[in-house]
Design an enzyme around this catalytic site. Structure first.
Site, PDB file in Angstrom:
ATOM      1  N   TYR A 172       0.830  -1.217  -0.285  1.00  0.00           N
ATOM      2  CA  TYR A 172      -0.010   0.176  -0.049  1.00  0.00           C
ATOM      3  C   TYR A 172       0.866   1.320   0.093  1.00  0.00           C
ATOM      4  CZ  TYR A 172      -3.550  -3.248   1.599  1.00  0.00           C
ATOM      5  OH  TYR A 172      -4.384  -4.268   1.871  1.00  0.00           O
ATOM      6  N   ASP A 209     -18.614 -10.674   7.269  1.00  0.00           N
ATOM      7  CA  ASP A 209     -17.438 -10.767   7.490  1.00  0.00           C
ATOM      8  C   ASP A 209     -16.972 -10.146   8.695  1.00  0.00           C
ATOM      9  OD1 ASP A 209     -14.646 -10.016   7.081  1.00  0.00           O
ATOM     10  OD2 ASP A 209     -14.923  -9.129   5.191  1.00  0.00           O
TER      11      ASP A 209
HETATM   12  C1  LIG Z   1      -8.470  -7.335   6.908  1.00  0.00           C
HETATM   13  C2  LIG Z   1      -9.767  -7.834   6.380  1.00  0.00           C
HETATM   14  C3  LIG Z   1      -9.791  -9.014   5.423  1.00  0.00           C
HETATM   15  C4  LIG Z   1      -8.575  -9.630   4.835  1.00  0.00           C
HETATM   16  O1  LIG Z   1      -7.991 -10.446   5.554  1.00  0.00           O
HETATM   17  P1  LIG Z   1      -6.381 -10.773   5.238  1.00  0.00           P
HETATM   18  O2  LIG Z   1      -6.129 -11.786   6.309  1.00  0.00           O
HETATM   19  O3  LIG Z   1      -5.690  -9.449   5.319  1.00  0.00           O
HETATM   20  O4  LIG Z   1      -6.626 -11.485   3.917  1.00  0.00           O
HETATM   21  C5  LIG Z   1     -11.164  -9.018   5.136  1.00  0.00           C
HETATM   22  N1  LIG Z   1     -12.258  -8.422   5.698  1.00  0.00           N
HETATM   23  C6  LIG Z   1     -12.106  -7.629   6.484  1.00  0.00           C
HETATM   24  C7  LIG Z   1     -13.460  -6.913   7.055  1.00  0.00           C
HETATM   25  C8  LIG Z   1     -10.805  -7.186   6.974  1.00  0.00           C
HETATM   26  O5  LIG Z   1     -10.613  -6.349   7.876  1.00  0.00           O
END
Ligand SMILES: *Cc1c(COP(=O)(O)O)cnc(C)c1O
Length: 432
Positions: A9, A244
């Site tokens: 990034y 998520d």
């Molecule tokens: C960090 C994050 C991801 C991705 O996870 P990684 O382990 O970096 O692949 C997915 N969803 C959310 C909400 C996140 O904060």
């Protein structure tokens, strides 16, 4: 000599304008990490929100060491082992009622890929093969792999360059009602969601969201009523609900999972970041019986075709188990409640901060707080400013935030909030 390490990034500056060398970390202890040369920094973002116990926690270090003496790794295809079995049972116990099946993967992004594949295949197996698209929320972030890039915010996300590569999904507006909104106040947000579902439900497999807290999208917070409304809409339109909880899981919003604020069970839930206390990368995608049982059957299309090499890694599962024990035995939800009080008092309720011209909004939920500014340039130089004051604080876009480790003391948290406020009271934000 320049380093061969390629950092995430950030632009690689032209040689006439070299980027400052990243400080080298040589160790850590509690909420602090140590740089080469003996400088200690208080970590305001617990290493991208995952080091919830801080650094070098003796019990987590011991768990990994013990497991390493026994079994560092073995494939999970056709085999099983105690750490994976025990962790799966624990995750089923602590997550919302009904999530009874656990698929292990090695990162949050891949956890979301698995969630999307499961949702699609679920509909194929239940005779709705036309449901091949996702519905995601604007301002959402779900990871950096191709499938995940396609469901991140399409306009302001960081993946615009790749849009020609990506499948087209549907998006609903980001929720706007705050966390403490009354039921009536979320009606507009839910109407916007309903509108997309009414038009496109025949091709939508799943609704994906970061429940209550869109983290990378600027710590945008919303109400538990929104989650309940989304659950009802998904049932009405036969769309799976995917939470998520990679960032929100394990206490960040004040309850163990964001879903607990609303008493909602999603059909699929993804966990990562805090899962292992940050000590080793790992993740889990959980599913309900309804989703899982659709995969029972003898045809080729019944097998779930996914299997990362390191799924269920014993070191990761063992440290995750220990992390959960510490979380419960040391009453982390109590610690989070106290951190939340300090963040509320020092930031959200601070009249002087809220009166600053540069400040647009101050929000707190659980152990997460953000100061949103009107113009991103008002935060140029925050990292250096904070480092001079002993704090590791990374602002991004229009957001200066903290998501501290849960073991952060009240004094240390106040050190973080004082630095955040000092940036504004010093007038630095206004000169930009
Ligand atoms: C960090 C994050 C991801 C991705 O996870 P990684 O382990 O970096 O692949 C997915 N969803 C959310 C909400 C996140 O904060």
């Amino acid at each position: 000599m320049t380093s061969p390490v390629w950092h995430p990034y950030q632009r690689l500056n032209h040689s006439s304008n070299p980027a400052p060398k990243p400080p080298k970390v040589v160790g850590g202890d509690g909420a602090y990490f140590e740089l080469e040369g003996g400088e200690w920094l208080l970590d305001a973002c617990c290493s991208w929100w995952c080091m919830i116990h801080g650094y070098r926690h003796p019990r987590l270090v011991q768990a990994i060491t013990d497991q390493a003496q026994t079994l560092c790794h073995v494939m999970l295809a056709g085999l099983t082992h105690d750490p994976a079995e025990q962790l799966a049972r624990e995750l089923v116990r602590i997550t919302p009622e009904g999530l009874n099946h656990v698929f292990f993967i090695d990162s949050g992004s891949v956890g979301m890929e698995v969630a999307m594949k499961m949702a699609l295949q679920y509909h194929i197996l239940t005779d709705r093969p036309e449901k091949t698209r996702m519905l995601a929320l604007k301002r959402g972030y779900h990871g950096d792999t191709s499938g995940c890039m396609a469901v991140c915010d399409p306009d302001n996300g960081m993946h615009r360059l790749f849009s020609p590569l990506l499948p087209q999904h549907h998006f609903a507006p980001a929720p706007t009602a705050p966390f403490d909104a009354a039921p009536d106040d979320v009606e507009g947000d839910l109407a916007a969601l309903r509108e997309v579902l009414e038009r496109h439900h025949h091709e939508i497999a799943a609704l994906l969201m970061e429940p209550l807290l869109q983290a990378a999208g600027g710590l945008n917070m919303t109400s538990p009523h929104y989650l309940r409304g989304a659950r009802a809409l998904c049932d009405e339109f036969n769309v799976l609900l995917v939470f998520d909880e990679v960032a929100t899981g394990f206490g960040r919003t004040g309850k163990l999972f964001a879903a607990n604020h609303a008493d909602v069970t999603p059909d699929i839930m993804v966990l990562s970041k805090g899962l292992t206390g940050g000590y080793i990368g790992h993740a889990a995608t959980l599913a309900t019986d309804r989703v899982h049982d659709a995969f029972r059957g003898d045809s080729d299309i019944h097998a779930f075709m996914h299997g990362p090499t390191f799924m269920g890694n014993p070191l990761a599962c063992r440290v995750a188990l220990e992390s959960l024990r510490v979380f419960e035995e040391d009453d982390y939800l109590g610690k989070i409640a106290r951190l939340s009080e300090v963040l509320t008092r020092e930031l959200k309720d601070d009249a002087a901060l809220n009166a600053c011209d540069a400040v647009a909004d101050v929000r707190v939920l659980g152990a997460a707080a953000v100061i949103e500014v009107h113009d991103a340039s008002a935060l140029d130089g925050v990292r250096e400013f904070a480092r001079e004051r002993g704090v590791w604080l990374r602002a991004f876009g229009r957001w200066m935030y903290t998501m501290p480790a849960y073991i952060t003391s009240e004094n240390d948290l106040q050190k973080i909030t004082n630095v955040m406020k000092a940036w504004f009271s010093s007038g630095l934000a206004d000169q930009r």
